[in-house]
Enzyme design. Structure first.
Site, PDB file in Angstrom:
ATOM      1  N   ASP A 117     100.429  49.566  72.172  1.00  0.00           N
ATOM      2  CA  ASP A 117      99.423  48.893  73.036  1.00  0.00           C
ATOM      3  C   ASP A 117      98.833  47.982  72.295  1.00  0.00           C
ATOM      4  O   ASP A 117      98.577  48.064  71.013  1.00  0.00           O
ATOM      5  CB  ASP A 117      98.470  49.585  73.799  1.00  0.00           C
ATOM      6  CG  ASP A 117      99.132  50.375  74.832  1.00  0.00           C
ATOM      7  OD1 ASP A 117     100.308  50.189  75.404  1.00  0.00           O
ATOM      8  OD2 ASP A 117      98.575  51.644  75.243  1.00  0.00           O
ATOM      9  N   LYS A 161      98.806  44.682  77.016  1.00  0.00           N
ATOM     10  CA  LYS A 161      98.380  44.439  78.458  1.00  0.00           C
ATOM     11  C   LYS A 161      97.075  43.865  78.109  1.00  0.00           C
ATOM     12  O   LYS A 161      96.073  44.077  77.395  1.00  0.00           O
ATOM     13  CB  LYS A 161      98.395  45.455  79.426  1.00  0.00           C
ATOM     14  CG  LYS A 161      99.636  46.043  79.411  1.00  0.00           C
ATOM     15  CD  LYS A 161      99.590  47.309  80.556  1.00  0.00           C
ATOM     16  CE  LYS A 161     100.953  47.969  80.797  1.00  0.00           C
ATOM     17  NZ  LYS A 161     101.551  48.762  79.666  1.00  0.00           N
ATOM     18  N   MET A 181      87.357  49.997  81.514  1.00  0.00           N
ATOM     19  CA  MET A 181      87.779  48.681  81.839  1.00  0.00           C
ATOM     20  C   MET A 181      86.781  48.091  82.992  1.00  0.00           C
ATOM     21  O   MET A 181      87.516  47.737  83.949  1.00  0.00           O
ATOM     22  CB  MET A 181      89.250  48.843  82.548  1.00  0.00           C
ATOM     23  CG  MET A 181      90.304  49.580  81.512  1.00  0.00           C
ATOM     24  SD  MET A 181      91.930  49.902  82.213  1.00  0.00           S
ATOM     25  CE  MET A 181      91.368  51.603  83.140  1.00  0.00           C
TER      26      MET A 181
END
Length: 258
Positions: A42, A63, A175
């Site tokens: 990631d 991402k 997030m």
């Protein structure tokens, strides 16, 4: 559980990279990295951890909000295809694979394809960042329950967070930077006091980590004012007032909040 050291048919190993500091990798996770034929990682994995495997092929599937290098289905297909070629494929994820890491989806895909798969847990970002801030997520005097939620997801406004934050409870939001204002409005609307302490733990486990403290009503403004960057966690609850104040007595803390 498979033996990381022994030669075998191809397989996939999901490894939790922890919150950033390479020293917080598990011994087994480090061993998997050293023996990997391919590391699929990631974007939030600390470069210092990637530097532990300089001679190994690496593929980034980073991402970002509304921008994915590779869709999840394509990542699943990649892991399966490379394992079927006889490779030990390490899927390296920030934090823990099973805490908002889509590890469950990747395990399901491997099992459905008949590809051997293993999960090596990591220190989840909440635990690592809170430890660096000297902030207990539970405390026998002020918090006996803790909940992790995702703040960046579809249908945020419709989710029921009633009871997840408030007296005796700690809420950790992953997030949540881009939706901080909506999150604060949501919690206040559910009855959480506007003056409830909050902490933003930015880049926990990294050399440039920061701990920002404030109140729920000021959360979004504080994030904008301080130009907080990902990765960052939002902690809502009385424990947030203890961040970076390891010598503060519980009596003083309670008086300050009152």
């Amino acid at each position: 559980m498979s033996d990381i050291d022994s030669p075998s048919t191809g397989r996939v190993v999901l490894v939790g990279a922890g919150p950033g500091d390479p020293d917080l990798l598990t011994v087994r996770g480090h061993k998997a990295l050293l023996n990997a034929d391919l590391v699929v990682h990631d974007g939030l994995v600390d470069p210092r951890i990637l530097a532990l495997v300089p001679g190994t092929s690496r593929i980034s599937v980073a991402k970002a909000r509304s921008r994915h290098t590779m869709r999840q289905e394509a990542i699943n297909d990649l892991l399966i295809a490379e394992a079927r070629r006889g490779k030990l494929v390490v899927r390296l994820k920030g934090g823990d694979p099973f805490i908002f890491g889509r590890g469950g989806e990747e395990v399901e895909a491997c099992l459905a394809a008949g590809v051997p798969v293993e999960v090596i847990p990591g220190i989840t970002a909440a635990m690592g960042a809170a430890a660096g801030a000297l902030m207990p997520l539970t405390h026998r005097h002020i918090a006996s329950a803790i909940t992790f939620v995702a703040g960046q997801c579809k249908g945020l406004a419709e989710q029921d967070w009633t009871g997840l934050a408030g007296d005796g409870r700690t809420l950790v939001i992953y997030m949540g930077l881009a939706t901080a204002e909506a999150i604060a409005d949501k919690l206040i609307g559910d009855g959480v006091p506007p003056a409830m302490p909050v902490a933003v733990l930015e880049k926990g486990g990294r050399p440039d980590a920061r701990v920002l403290r404030g109140t729920l009503i000021d959360l979004a403004a504080m994030i904008a004012r301080e130009r907080v960057e990902s990765p960052a966690l939002i902690v809502v609850g009385m424990v947030a007032a203890t961040a970076n104040t390891g010598l503060t007595t519980i009596e003083t803390l309670l008086e300050d909040i009152a």
